[in-house]
Design a protein around this motif. Structure first.
Motif, short mmCIF file in Angstrom:
data_model
loop_
_atom_site.label_atom_id
_atom_site.label_comp_id
_atom_site.label_asym_id
_atom_site.label_seq_id
_atom_site.Cartn_x
_atom_site.Cartn_y
_atom_site.Cartn_z
N SER A 157 46.88 37.25 36.60
CA SER A 157 47.85 37.04 35.52
C SER A 157 48.24 38.40 34.96
O SER A 157 47.47 39.35 35.01
N ILE A 158 49.44 38.45 34.40
CA ILE A 158 49.91 39.71 33.81
C ILE A 158 49.50 39.73 32.33
O ILE A 158 49.77 38.80 31.59
N ARG A 159 48.83 40.79 31.97
CA ARG A 159 48.26 40.97 30.63
C ARG A 159 49.36 41.07 29.57
O ARG A 159 50.42 41.65 29.81
N ASP A 160 49.09 40.52 28.40
CA ASP A 160 49.97 40.66 27.25
C ASP A 160 49.87 42.10 26.75
O ASP A 160 48.81 42.51 26.27
N PRO A 161 50.94 42.88 26.84
CA PRO A 161 50.86 44.29 26.45
C PRO A 161 50.82 44.51 24.94
O PRO A 161 50.57 45.62 24.49
N ASN A 162 51.04 43.47 24.17
CA ASN A 162 51.12 43.62 22.71
C ASN A 162 49.86 43.22 21.97
O ASN A 162 49.91 43.01 20.76
N ARG A 163 48.72 43.09 22.68
CA ARG A 163 47.47 42.71 22.00
C ARG A 163 47.00 43.81 21.06
O ARG A 163 47.02 44.98 21.40
#
Length: 178
Positions: free
Chosen positions: A94-100
């Protein structure tokens, strides 16, 4: 069952887990094949191997975890396919949420520990170490191999019952009989 522990998202979860009994068409054990795939991922600058869990069973390679981009996901799959002895690649990255935020990362670590603990504590889930747990922004990804569909379903139910879990992606595969 052999384990090759690797740091994954700072959680210290086992990233490469495979049975050493089954051999694939190239004569490699699952553990050896998983190690070869992990080594190939480490050698490829386009992939961040620490982000990728590698599971193997009978020559089938499962890629799980969260990566930074679609390009990294594709590179990991191509790299795994090119390893001798790999018969099939199940790319479940899965592609990670870059805004964490930093707080979300800490929350994800706590959620992952709770899910792993609950799965390990529940009877009927096979060897709990066969189930890997990754969490990103409250989304739990389960992966690995279990013996029955009931075990796969139960693992997802257990994970979904943990406080803070927003979604469960059940990428666990059922081992073929035999």
């Amino acid at each position: 069952m052999r384990k090759f522990p690797t740091l994954v998202l700072g959680l210290g979860l086992a990233a490469v887990s495979s049975g050493a009994i089954a051999d694939n068409a190239a004569g490699k054990s699952d553990a050896s094949l998983a190690g070869s795939v992990k080594s190939a991922l480490i050698s490829n600058d386009a992939t961040k191997a620490r982000q990728i869990n590698v599971e193997t069973h009978g020559g089938v390679v499962q890629l799980n975890g969260f990566v930074d981009s679609a390009a990294a996901k594709a590179a990991a799959e191509t790299t795994a396919k090119n390893v001798a002895g790999v018969t099939k690649v199940e790319n479940q990255l899965s592609i990670r949420d870059p805004n964490r935020s930093t707080g979300e990362v800490v929350d994800d670590t706590v959620i992952a520990a709770k899910v792993k603990g609950e799965i390990a504590g529940k009877a009927g889930l096979g060897t709990a170490s066969d189930v890997n747990v990754e969490v990103n922004a409250g989304i739990v990804e389960l992966s690995g191999f279990v013996a029955t569909t009931a075990e796969k379903t139960h693992a997802a139910e257990v994970a979904g019952g943990i406080s803070g879990v927003k979604e469960v992606r059940n990428n666990i595969s059922v081992k073929p009989a035999g």
